[in-house]
Design a protein around this motif. Structure first.
Motif, PDB file in Angstrom:
ATOM      1  N   PHE A   5       0.805  -1.226   0.000  1.00 24.05           N
ATOM      2  CA  PHE A   5       0.000   0.000   0.000  1.00 24.05           C
ATOM      3  C   PHE A   5       0.831   1.266   0.000  1.00 24.05           C
ATOM      4  CE2 PHE A   5       0.640  -1.228   4.408  1.00 24.05           C
ATOM      5  CZ  PHE A   5       0.937  -0.053   5.051  1.00 24.05           C
ATOM      6  N   ARG A   6       0.145   2.338  -0.387  1.00 28.17           N
ATOM      7  CA  ARG A   6       0.581   3.731  -0.255  1.00 28.17           C
ATOM      8  C   ARG A   6      -0.574   4.454   0.417  1.00 28.17           C
ATOM      9  NH1 ARG A   6       4.812   5.841  -2.964  1.00 28.17           N
ATOM     10  NH2 ARG A   6       3.855   7.877  -3.004  1.00 28.17           N
ATOM     11  N   TYR A   7      -0.270   5.568   1.046  1.00 29.05           N
ATOM     12  CA  TYR A   7      -1.316   6.318   1.745  1.00 29.05           C
ATOM     13  C   TYR A   7      -1.997   7.325   0.828  1.00 29.05           C
ATOM     14  CZ  TYR A   7       0.289   4.479   6.199  1.00 29.05           C
ATOM     15  OH  TYR A   7       0.616   3.655   7.240  1.00 29.05           O
ATOM     16  N   ASP A   8      -3.300   7.488   1.021  1.00 29.02           N
ATOM     17  CA  ASP A   8      -4.087   8.517   0.365  1.00 29.02           C
ATOM     18  C   ASP A   8      -4.222   9.685   1.340  1.00 29.02           C
ATOM     19  OD1 ASP A   8      -7.261   9.489   0.123  1.00 29.02           O
ATOM     20  OD2 ASP A   8      -6.170   9.343  -1.781  1.00 29.02           O
ATOM     21  N   PHE A  83       4.030   9.040   5.336  1.00 25.97           N
ATOM     22  CA  PHE A  83       2.868   9.057   4.475  1.00 25.97           C
ATOM     23  C   PHE A  83       3.210   9.169   2.988  1.00 25.97           C
ATOM     24  CE2 PHE A  83       1.155  10.890   8.522  1.00 25.97           C
ATOM     25  CZ  PHE A  83       0.533   9.725   8.911  1.00 25.97           C
ATOM     26  N   ARG A  84       4.490   9.335   2.656  1.00 23.41           N
ATOM     27  CA  ARG A  84       4.915   9.420   1.262  1.00 23.41           C
ATOM     28  C   ARG A  84       5.532   8.110   0.769  1.00 23.41           C
ATOM     29  NH1 ARG A  84       5.151  13.620   3.852  1.00 23.41           N
ATOM     30  NH2 ARG A  84       5.371  15.783   3.497  1.00 23.41           N
ATOM     31  N   ASP A  85       5.774   7.161   1.666  1.00 24.23           N
ATOM     32  CA  ASP A  85       6.417   5.890   1.318  1.00 24.23           C
ATOM     33  C   ASP A  85       5.442   4.884   0.731  1.00 24.23           C
ATOM     34  OD1 ASP A  85       9.033   6.464   2.056  1.00 24.23           O
ATOM     35  OD2 ASP A  85       8.762   5.773   4.115  1.00 24.23           O
ATOM     36  N   SER A  86       6.021   3.872   0.104  1.00 25.98           N
ATOM     37  CA  SER A  86       5.279   2.677  -0.311  1.00 25.98           C
ATOM     38  C   SER A  86       5.636   1.577   0.674  1.00 25.98           C
ATOM     39  CB  SER A  86       5.681   2.234  -1.710  1.00 25.98           C
ATOM     40  OG  SER A  86       5.315   3.192  -2.647  1.00 25.98           O
ATOM     41  N   VAL A  96       4.035  -8.529  12.983  1.00 21.32           N
ATOM     42  CA  VAL A  96       3.931  -7.671  11.808  1.00 21.32           C
ATOM     43  C   VAL A  96       5.331  -7.367  11.304  1.00 21.32           C
ATOM     44  CG1 VAL A  96       3.163  -5.403  10.987  1.00 21.32           C
ATOM     45  CG2 VAL A  96       1.834  -6.592  12.726  1.00 21.32           C
ATOM     46  N   VAL A  97       5.522  -7.506   9.991  1.00 24.65           N
ATOM     47  CA  VAL A  97       6.778  -7.117   9.352  1.00 24.65           C
ATOM     48  C   VAL A  97       6.437  -6.066   8.315  1.00 24.65           C
ATOM     49  CG1 VAL A  97       8.755  -7.864   7.991  1.00 24.65           C
ATOM     50  CG2 VAL A  97       7.788  -9.396   9.708  1.00 24.65           C
ATOM     51  N   LEU A  98       7.133  -4.937   8.378  1.00 20.90           N
ATOM     52  CA  LEU A  98       6.871  -3.812   7.490  1.00 20.90           C
ATOM     53  C   LEU A  98       8.129  -3.519   6.686  1.00 20.90           C
ATOM     54  CD1 LEU A  98       4.745  -1.588   6.835  1.00 20.90           C
ATOM     55  CD2 LEU A  98       5.931  -0.180   8.510  1.00 20.90           C
ATOM     56  N   GLN A  99       7.980  -3.437   5.360  1.00 19.88           N
ATOM     57  CA  GLN A  99       9.112  -3.136   4.492  1.00 19.88           C
ATOM     58  C   GLN A  99       8.844  -1.869   3.697  1.00 19.88           C
ATOM     59  OE1 GLN A  99       8.990  -7.104   2.517  1.00 19.88           O
ATOM     60  NE2 GLN A  99      11.215  -6.965   2.756  1.00 19.88           N
ATOM     61  N   THR A 100       9.874  -1.040   3.604  1.00 17.46           N
ATOM     62  CA  THR A 100       9.844   0.140   2.737  1.00 17.46           C
ATOM     63  C   THR A 100      11.144   0.138   1.944  1.00 17.46           C
ATOM     64  OG1 THR A 100      10.969   1.645   4.269  1.00 17.46           O
ATOM     65  CG2 THR A 100       8.568   1.454   4.489  1.00 17.46           C
ATOM     66  N   GLY A 101      11.310   1.141   1.099  1.00 19.50           N
ATOM     67  CA  GLY A 101      12.561   1.288   0.367  1.00 19.50           C
ATOM     68  C   GLY A 101      13.722   1.608   1.293  1.00 19.50           C
ATOM     69  N   ARG A 102      13.437   2.054   2.491  1.00 19.00           N
ATOM     70  CA  ARG A 102      14.472   2.433   3.457  1.00 19.00           C
ATOM     71  C   ARG A 102      14.879   1.302   4.389  1.00 19.00           C
ATOM     72  NH1 ARG A 102      12.198   7.637   6.196  1.00 19.00           N
ATOM     73  NH2 ARG A 102      10.219   7.191   5.218  1.00 19.00           N
ATOM     74  N   ALA A 138      -6.314  -1.411   0.977  1.00 18.67           N
ATOM     75  CA  ALA A 138      -5.162  -2.199   0.512  1.00 18.67           C
ATOM     76  C   ALA A 138      -5.327  -3.677   0.850  1.00 18.67           C
ATOM     77  CB  ALA A 138      -3.875  -1.668   1.139  1.00 18.67           C
ATOM     78  N   ILE A 139      -6.164  -3.968   1.829  1.00 15.58           N
ATOM     79  CA  ILE A 139      -6.342  -5.347   2.277  1.00 15.58           C
ATOM     80  C   ILE A 139      -7.119  -6.160   1.255  1.00 15.58           C
ATOM     81  CG2 ILE A 139      -7.391  -6.810   4.058  1.00 15.58           C
ATOM     82  CD1 ILE A 139      -6.734  -4.515   6.029  1.00 15.58           C
ATOM     83  N   GLY A 140      -8.048  -5.530   0.598  1.00 13.32           N
ATOM     84  CA  GLY A 140      -8.820  -6.254  -0.407  1.00 13.32           C
ATOM     85  C   GLY A 140     -10.272  -6.347  -0.039  1.00 13.32           C
ATOM     86  N   ASP A 141     -10.853  -7.494  -0.316  1.00 18.28           N
ATOM     87  CA  ASP A 141     -12.293  -7.664  -0.107  1.00 18.28           C
ATOM     88  C   ASP A 141     -12.638  -7.789   1.379  1.00 18.28           C
ATOM     89  OD1 ASP A 141     -11.622 -10.243   0.631  1.00 18.28           O
ATOM     90  OD2 ASP A 141     -12.432 -11.178  -1.165  1.00 18.28           O
TER      91      ASP A 141
END
Length: 159
Positions: A5-8, A83-86, A96-102, A138-141
């Motif tokens: 996800f990305r934030y709106d 809020f600008r990251d993917s 929970v494991v969270l990955q970004t470009g950083r 982002a989760i889906g249905d």
């Protein structure tokens, strides 16, 4: 479960508003200002106070609402790089494991104190003022959202 996800911006601003209004001090402040403004309007009607007094309470009400509804959420959004990251998030029974470009960050479920569900997000709280937003879209249905709900309920508990 993997979630990308990305934030709106509009949704994040709304989520920050929900966060502020869950704070007892903000709710009490808004309720107090509303009550004083209503009392001032009633007293103005019965000519017990001057129009200037009513104007002061009305202005105070508008300022509080402006700060809580617009200024605070927008300033937090603008200051935060998050809020600008993917993101790519993995949720399972271990945490929970969270990955970004950083980089990558992982949290065991016991690191979270509670969660809150709002129309667009699951708020995963570390402390009363520190949280992470997981976008529902982002989760889906609804079936996948229900799985996330169950996972959060089982490991964190919430409201």
């Amino acid at each position: 479960m993997n979630i990308s996800f990305r934030y709106d911006r509009k949704q994040v601003i709304q989520a920050l508003r929900y966060h502020f209004f869950t704070k007892p001090e903000i709710r009490l402040l808004v309720i107090g200002i509303n009550l004083f403004t209503i009392v001032a309007a009633i007293l103005l009607y019965f000519k017990r106070v001057t129009p200037f007094t009513f104007l002061i309470f009305s202005t105070l009400w508008m300022l509080v609402m402006l700060v809580v509804w617009q200024i605070m959420p927008n300033s937090i959004y603008k200051r935060s790089e998050t809020f600008r990251d993917s993101f790519l998030m993995h949720l399972d029974d271990t945490g929970v494991v969270l990955q970004t470009g950083r980089g990558t960050q992982s949290w065991h479920w016991n690191r979270f104190s509670k969660y809150l569900e709002t129309p667009f997000f699951f708020h995963l709280y570390f402390t009363p003022n520190s949280f992470f937003l997981l976008p529902k879209d982002a989760i889906g249905d609804s079936g996948d959202q229900q799985l996330v709900r169950e996972l959060l309920r089982r490991h964190i508990g919430g409201k």
